[in-house]
Design a protein around this motif. Sequence first.
Motif, PDB file in Angstrom:
ATOM      1  N   SER A   1      -6.026 -17.841 -45.981  1.00 31.44           N
ATOM      2  CA  SER A   1      -7.113 -16.927 -46.353  1.00 31.44           C
ATOM      3  C   SER A   1      -8.479 -17.380 -45.855  1.00 31.44           C
ATOM      4  N   TYR A   2      -8.555 -18.526 -45.194  1.00 31.47           N
ATOM      5  CA  TYR A   2      -9.844 -19.041 -44.723  1.00 31.47           C
ATOM      6  C   TYR A   2      -9.799 -19.341 -43.228  1.00 31.47           C
ATOM      7  N   GLY A   3     -10.931 -19.094 -42.553  1.00 33.19           N
ATOM      8  CA  GLY A   3     -11.081 -19.550 -41.185  1.00 33.19           C
ATOM      9  C   GLY A   3     -11.251 -21.057 -41.161  1.00 33.19           C
ATOM     10  N   CYS A   4     -10.907 -21.660 -40.039  1.00 32.07           N
ATOM     11  CA  CYS A   4     -10.903 -23.121 -39.923  1.00 32.07           C
ATOM     12  C   CYS A   4     -12.200 -23.593 -39.276  1.00 32.07           C
ATOM     13  N   SER A   5     -12.982 -24.365 -40.007  1.00 27.83           N
ATOM     14  CA  SER A   5     -14.285 -24.806 -39.513  1.00 27.83           C
ATOM     15  C   SER A   5     -14.198 -26.003 -38.568  1.00 27.83           C
ATOM     16  N   SER A   6     -13.012 -26.590 -38.403  1.00 29.34           N
ATOM     17  CA  SER A   6     -12.847 -27.680 -37.443  1.00 29.34           C
ATOM     18  C   SER A   6     -12.242 -27.204 -36.132  1.00 29.34           C
ATOM     19  N   GLY A   7     -11.641 -26.011 -36.154  1.00 31.59           N
ATOM     20  CA  GLY A   7     -10.941 -25.520 -34.967  1.00 31.59           C
ATOM     21  C   GLY A   7      -9.525 -26.047 -34.859  1.00 31.59           C
ATOM     22  N   ALA A   8      -9.068 -26.774 -35.886  1.00 31.27           N
ATOM     23  CA  ALA A   8      -7.725 -27.351 -35.829  1.00 31.27           C
ATOM     24  C   ALA A   8      -6.627 -26.299 -35.924  1.00 31.27           C
ATOM     25  N   LYS A   9      -6.885 -25.264 -36.694  1.00 28.63           N
ATOM     26  CA  LYS A   9      -5.870 -24.233 -36.862  1.00 28.63           C
ATOM     27  C   LYS A   9      -5.697 -23.441 -35.554  1.00 28.63           C
ATOM     28  N   GLY A  10      -4.462 -23.115 -35.233  1.00 28.14           N
ATOM     29  CA  GLY A  10      -4.156 -22.481 -33.951  1.00 28.14           C
ATOM     30  C   GLY A  10      -4.377 -20.985 -33.934  1.00 28.14           C
ATOM     31  N   SER A  11      -5.576 -20.560 -34.233  1.00 30.74           N
ATOM     32  CA  SER A  11      -5.888 -19.135 -34.132  1.00 30.74           C
ATOM     33  C   SER A  11      -5.964 -18.731 -32.671  1.00 30.74           C
ATOM     34  N   SER A  12      -5.773 -17.465 -32.411  1.00 30.70           N
ATOM     35  CA  SER A  12      -5.910 -16.949 -31.050  1.00 30.70           C
ATOM     36  C   SER A  12      -7.317 -17.218 -30.520  1.00 30.70           C
ATOM     37  N   ARG A  13      -8.297 -17.054 -31.384  1.00 26.11           N
ATOM     38  CA  ARG A  13      -9.689 -17.258 -30.973  1.00 26.11           C
ATOM     39  C   ARG A  13      -9.931 -18.696 -30.520  1.00 26.11           C
ATOM     40  N   ALA A  14      -9.573 -19.655 -31.391  1.00 25.28           N
ATOM     41  CA  ALA A  14      -9.872 -21.057 -31.099  1.00 25.28           C
ATOM     42  C   ALA A  14      -9.021 -21.623 -29.973  1.00 25.28           C
ATOM     43  N   SER A  15      -7.744 -21.264 -29.953  1.00 26.48           N
ATOM     44  CA  SER A  15      -6.822 -21.920 -29.028  1.00 26.48           C
ATOM     45  C   SER A  15      -6.718 -21.246 -27.671  1.00 26.48           C
ATOM     46  N   LEU A  16      -7.026 -19.958 -27.594  1.00 33.31           N
ATOM     47  CA  LEU A  16      -6.788 -19.222 -26.346  1.00 33.31           C
ATOM     48  C   LEU A  16      -8.013 -18.494 -25.807  1.00 33.31           C
ATOM     49  N   LEU A  17      -8.706 -17.758 -26.651  1.00 38.22           N
ATOM     50  CA  LEU A  17      -9.788 -16.905 -26.156  1.00 38.22           C
ATOM     51  C   LEU A  17     -10.998 -17.703 -25.684  1.00 38.22           C
ATOM     52  N   VAL A  18     -11.289 -18.815 -26.351  1.00 38.67           N
ATOM     53  CA  VAL A  18     -12.393 -19.663 -25.892  1.00 38.67           C
ATOM     54  C   VAL A  18     -12.122 -20.146 -24.465  1.00 38.67           C
ATOM     55  N   GLN A  19     -10.877 -20.536 -24.196  1.00 37.20           N
ATOM     56  CA  GLN A  19     -10.506 -20.991 -22.865  1.00 37.20           C
ATOM     57  C   GLN A  19     -10.559 -19.844 -21.857  1.00 37.20           C
ATOM     58  N   ALA A  20     -10.114 -18.657 -22.274  1.00 35.73           N
ATOM     59  CA  ALA A  20     -10.148 -17.501 -21.377  1.00 35.73           C
ATOM     60  C   ALA A  20     -11.575 -17.127 -20.994  1.00 35.73           C
ATOM     61  N   LEU A  21     -12.489 -17.246 -21.936  1.00 34.80           N
ATOM     62  CA  LEU A  21     -13.902 -16.941 -21.652  1.00 34.80           C
ATOM     63  C   LEU A  21     -14.480 -17.869 -20.586  1.00 34.80           C
ATOM     64  N   LYS A  22     -14.003 -19.102 -20.548  1.00 30.85           N
ATOM     65  CA  LYS A  22     -14.523 -20.079 -19.588  1.00 30.85           C
ATOM     66  C   LYS A  22     -14.203 -19.700 -18.146  1.00 30.85           C
ATOM     67  N   THR A  23     -13.222 -18.834 -17.937  1.00 29.07           N
ATOM     68  CA  THR A  23     -12.889 -18.413 -16.574  1.00 29.07           C
ATOM     69  C   THR A  23     -13.917 -17.446 -16.009  1.00 29.07           C
ATOM     70  N   GLY A  24     -14.706 -16.830 -16.871  1.00 28.63           N
ATOM     71  CA  GLY A  24     -15.660 -15.821 -16.418  1.00 28.63           C
ATOM     72  C   GLY A  24     -15.030 -14.463 -16.179  1.00 28.63           C
TER      73      GLY A  24
END
Length: 546
Positions: free
Chosen positions: A217-240
């Motif tokens: 029920s909570y978002g992860c403030s460390s980024g440890a949890k494997g959400s799509s946002r933290a684990s994948l989309l941040v990396q995809a954004l880096k491609t431009g």
Amino acid sequence: MVYDICIIGSGAGAGPIAYELTKEGKKVLILEKGSIYNEKDFSKDEIAFVRRNIITPSLQEQYHTIEEFVDNKWMKFPTYETGWSWWNGNILGGSSNFMSGYFHRLKPKDFRLKSEYGKLEGSNIEDWPITYDDLEKYYTKVEEVVGVSGEVTNYKHHEPRSKKQYAYKPLEEHPITKLFDKACKELNYTSYKVPRAILSQAKDHRNACYYSNFCGSYGCSSGAKGSSRASLLVQALKTGNLIIKSNCFVYKLDSTKTEVTKAYYFTKEGTKKSIQAKLFVVAAQAVETSRLLLNSKNQYFVNGLANSSKQVGKNMIFTGGGIGSAEFDKTNLEYKELFTQGLFVNRALKDWYYTKEFKGGTIDFLFEHANPIRKANLYKKDEQGKLLFGKALQENIYNNFTKKRVLNFEIFTDWTPNDNCFVSVDEKYKDKYGIPVANIRIGAHPQDLKVANFLAQKGKDVLEQMGAKNIKLEMSSLPSSNLQAGGCRFGNNPKTSVLNKYCQSHDLKNLFITDGSFMPTGGSVPHTWTIYANSFRVADYIKTII
């Protein structure tokens, strides 16, 4: 601008598509219904994230209708009347931000339940058009890219693995696991160590888990949890190559007879806009995906987009089961150990995942949620149900917070697909935009509750052997709204399925659906790992055609 790929949604079904195709140089657009949050925005504020649901729409403005069988007839209830929200995190990364991260693979037999056990009377069980072997390397990829921490437990129903261990070492465990392991050994049960989509060590821009004790029920403030946002989309954004448009509610797709041409959406201000793309991927979570297709009917698809089979919305599946609970105090474990905070239990029973007579399921053990308001509310009455006030209330709350801990178990069984579990739309019920809302008929097959009760007794055996007190069991035919699948099942026959084995529409070759909608059966586990794995598989296929 015409994008290469437009993805509707940004959760577990969407992230792998964006991650893989942006690396290929494709121009990808994500249309996300909610806002963009990141680690600094997430707190452990129960009022904000649970009581007020700041990350989901107001039910007065955007709601669902639920059909339940009451007094021998189907009755319809708008969720703004009941408060039963079916929104699961309308933010970038979707509900994957708020999962607990209990990750279980499906097993080879899960892909062929009809062949293994036959077709239950009153069910619509079908085998999958792919096998476990088709997904295995993608399960492994999720372990490495999204990040799965754990230790492999060898037991009789374990699925084949190409890697001997998980990508990340196990998370730290609570001392109560010693009691659990001992009880299982005495009962000749297997103590299964549950892998989690939570990092035990830092990876890329993400920090390791700091054991806050607030995962579900909570978002992860460390980024440890494997959400799509933290684990994948941040990396995809880096491609431009990725553009994300937030607060965009896609309400309709337009098409010719052979392909999708446009997606129409409302902005936060209520302005109507549209975009064009060469290929469209819908990953809006199963209920909303079916709703979108059903609301996108046109001259070529009078029953809803991609719905020549009339199967869109049909055979929705959730997870069946229930919960058990028990109390532990200083007579079970030393006070200091019992009240160790933050560490995980990460234990389950899976010895009865299959039986000779029927498909069984999973029993996951965990401490009760740490939300203090919720816990305090449980103790506002005495044992006779009388409301407490003043000092009596204060003492009851204090004693229950400081002298015992509650260990729960959650049961996961297959939700048997049937004719009375589906999504439809009704012109009488519309949201603030004037769009028909999703109507969810919840009809559970009787077998699901039978299996849940069978498993509950096994969970109770372990709690008793551990020396627990006040054991309670609550099995139910009602689903958990955050575990959704089905509605656009895949298969080889276009007359009986919506998608082919690559999750590509039988009707519209540039339309793919990669959330849990594709699943004909769900396994006796949470669906997230399989949704991730399948989306990586589909991404590999899309690379070959675009």
